[in-house]
Every structure is written in structure tokens, then in C-alpha cells.
Design a protein around this motif. Structure first.
Motif, PDB file in Angstrom:
ATOM      1  N   ARG A 160       0.843  -1.199   0.000  1.00 65.71           N
ATOM      2  CA  ARG A 160       0.000   0.000   0.000  1.00 65.71           C
ATOM      3  C   ARG A 160       0.872   1.241   0.000  1.00 65.71           C
TER       4      ARG A 160
ATOM      5  N   THR B  96       0.433   5.160   0.648  1.00 60.24           N
ATOM      6  CA  THR B  96      -0.491   6.172   1.159  1.00 60.24           C
ATOM      7  C   THR B  96       0.258   7.478   1.355  1.00 60.24           C
TER       8      THR B  96
ATOM      9  N   GLU C 293      -5.393   5.848  -1.553  1.00 61.95           N
ATOM     10  CA  GLU C 293      -4.198   5.015  -1.551  1.00 61.95           C
ATOM     11  C   GLU C 293      -3.980   4.407  -2.933  1.00 61.95           C
TER      12      GLU C 293
END
Length: 348
Positions: A55, A57, A105
Motif C-alpha cells: 500500500r 499512502t 491510496e
């Protein structure tokens, strides 16, 4: 050895496992030829635990990745995606990715064996950018559904454009489904909460998807010319030497390795490239040299049974003087002679 979230479940359902470069993956489910048939004529179900998700972000995630990756990330709206590469400054391949953009994200789907190198390279380039790279909040299992009948199995995803994604409920579980194939076919990859992976797998089997192992998948991958990181490309491989054109934007601005890619594209000249090879003779080892007139002219990377072509086949790097289809090369190694004939994709 890494075990996937589905291993115990699939062993109980007849999967025969093997070590695949440090990951225990199902080799087959009893009939690899029928599994290949599901890949090309039906719907095949894959334990895609050889891939994982990172991920990205933070408010600078898009601008940062736009400057790092080979494809145009800045144009992606939530629900869209694309393939991409992370290259070195020398234009060599660190990782191949599938991106999925969300509102807050970016999901980076990569080979699990390349994850650490990917994260280390990106984090090493973070200076003032407000970006965090981390594992998903909840452990995920990746499952593939491949074949011309895959859209029926995943009816709610049938309208997705390539690399677009959506959320579906399968076996009462929320699953992210992205339209993406391991073999340039009709396919989807599912991001499934690991704790519910077994239930989702069984639900997909009930809808008509046939469990398929790596033997059939690798055979098809060789037939259509999809390079795998760590086997057919890596940090000794220039991006232009492998068939990854859909992962490289010809119009975006600067990114890591872009000058090398642009220079090679403008010249239209590379010294070697990955090609398809039909093999006659005993199965050689990966890395075996390819010889012409007593001189090394390349080497093998992936060797697999090409079910559709009805023969043993391979991917391998060959110098430009010898990569024309029909060229016969000798495989050096062992006492028996294996002949490798350069062919065109797809082999079947």
C-alpha cells in the motif's frame, strides 16, 4: 519456504506442491493438461500467492510514483489501474507491478520475491515526499481466475476495462477484483482477506472454475511470452530486452531509468532480447547456454511443457544476429544434445 494462505486447504483437495523459488505453490491438481484446457478454453482458478500487495499512502503518493514508475500513474482515477515497472537508473528491471488506484491510496501488486527490493528502492528515493509504503492493514491472499469463461464466473466484474478494479461480495466476503491476466488472456486477480481465502476459493469452484497449478500456468506463460521477474528479467535485464511494452509509457515525462529507455527506443537497436524457443531433446536446466557455430549466443531462462504447442518450450535471451524465427541453436549442457529453434509468439 514461504507457504501461501491457501496451502493447507488445497493440499486437502488434491494439490501436489513444489518449491517455486522459495514459495510452496501447487504444481498441479492431478491433471495438468486438463488444467491447461481450463486456462485457454474455460475458467481456471489459481493460487496467486507468488504475488503480494504493498500500500502506498500519503498526499504525495501519486506524484512520487509518477516520478519513479515507467507508466503514467498521474492519470489514474479511483477504480482504474495499469501495469508498470520500477527500473534502476541504468534502465534495468527491479520489479514489475500492477497498480490499482483508490481514493486515498495506491495498491502495488508485485511478485512476493521482489517485494523487499521494490520497497527498499522506493524508500531510498523518498526525500521530502509524504508517502508511506506498508503491507495491507489486513493480510491478503491473491487468487487468479483465468480463461474465456472467467467473466461468467465473476459476473459482477465482466464490464471492467483492463486493469480496472471493483469490489464484489464472494462467499459473503468483500473482495477487490482487478481485470488482469498472468498470461495475456481473459483474467482477473482477486485481493481476498487471507482468513476467508478458503471460502472464496470453494465458492469459485462451485461456479465452475477449475483449480489449476503452476505446471499449466507456466506452460501457457511460455507460449504467449510473459516474462517473470527473477527468471526472465531482473537487475541484469534492460526493460527494452523483454516484451513489457504495455508497462512503459511513451509519452510521460521523466521517471527512473527513462533516459536509457528513450535512448534505446530512439536507436531502435538492442544487442539481445527475450525470445520463444521450441526444444527438441532432453529437458535442459534454466540458465543453460545457447550455442551457434561453437559460440555462446544466449541462454535459457524458463523451460516448460507447452501443452498447446505439444512440445517442450522455453524463454531465453538470444543475440540479435540469431533471433530470427526458424534459427536453430544448440543447448550446451550434459551429454545429450537439445536443439532450440527460435519461434514467434504465441506458440499456440
Amino acid at each position: 519456504m514461504i507457504e501461501t494462505a491457501l496451502q493447507g486447504h488445497l493440499v486437502a483437495r488434491g494439490a501436489s506442491y513444489a518449491d517455486d523459488r522459495g514459495i510452496a505453490l501447487p504444481r498441479h491438481f492431478g491433471d495438468p493438461e486438463a488444467e491447461y484446457g481450463a486456462l485457454v478454453r474455460g475458467a481456471a482458478l489459481l493460487d496467486a500467492g507468488f504475488r503480494t500487495v504493498v500500500r502506498a499512502t500519503g498526499p504525495d503518493r501519486v506524484s512520487f510514483l509518477q516520478g519513479m514508475l515507467s507508466n503514467d500513474v498521474s492519470c489514474l482515477a479511483a477504480g482504474e489501474g495499469c501495469p508498470a515497472l520500477l527500473l534502476t537508473v541504468q534502465g534495468r528491471v527491479t520489479a514489475d507491478l500492477r497498480l490499482a488506484a483508490l481514493a486515498d491510496e495506491m495498491l502495488l501488486d508485485c511478485d512476493v520475491r521482489a517485494r523487499d527490493a521494490l520497497v527498499a528502492a522506493l524508500e531510498g528515493l523518498l526525500i521530502a515526499d509524504d508517502v508511506e509504503l506498508a503491507a495491507p492493514a489486513e493480510p491478503l491472499a491473491l487468487i487468479g481466475v483465468e480463461g474465456p469463461d472467467a467473466a461468467r464466473v465473476l459476473a459482477g466484474a465482466s464490464a471492467l476495462a483492463p486493469f480496472a478494479h471493483t469490489e464484489l461480495a464472494i462467499a459473503g466476503t468483500g473482495v477487490r477484483v482487478q481485470r488482469a491476466s498472468e498470461v495475456h488472456g481473459d483474467g482477473f486477480v482477486l485481493h481476498v482477506p487471507a482468513a476467508q481465502a478458503a471460502a472464496v476459493w470453494d465458492a469459485l469452484v462451485t461456479t465452475g472454475a477449475r483449480p489449476c497449478g503452476m505446471e499449466a500456468l507456466e506452460g501457457r506463460r511460455v507460449e504467449v511470452g510473459v516474462p517473470r521477474i527473477g527468471l526472465d528479467m531482473g537487475e541484469k535485464t534492460l526493460a527494452l530486452e523483454v516484451p513489457v511494452e504495455d508497462a512503459i509509457s511513451a509519452t510521460k515525462g521523466c521517471y527512473l531509468g527513462q533516459e536509457v529507455v528513450a535512448r534505446g527506443t530512439a536507436r531502435g537497436h538492442i544487442n539481445r532480447r527475450l525470445v520463444a524457443l521450441l526444444l527438441a531433446g532432453p529437458a535442459p536446466a534454466s540458465g543453460a547456454p545457447l550455442v551457434r557455430d561453437g559460440k555462446d549466443v544466449g541462454h535459457l531462462t524458463t523451460i516448460a511443457r507447452a501443452f498447446g504447442a505439444g512440445t517442450l518450450a522455453a524463454l531465453g535471451f538470444v543475440r540479435r544476429e540469431h533471433w530470427e524465427p526458424g534459427t536453430e541453436l544448440a543447448v550446451r549442457g550434459g551429454h545429450a544434445v537439445t536443439v532450440a529453434r527460435v519461434a514467434s509468439w504465441p506458440l499456440a
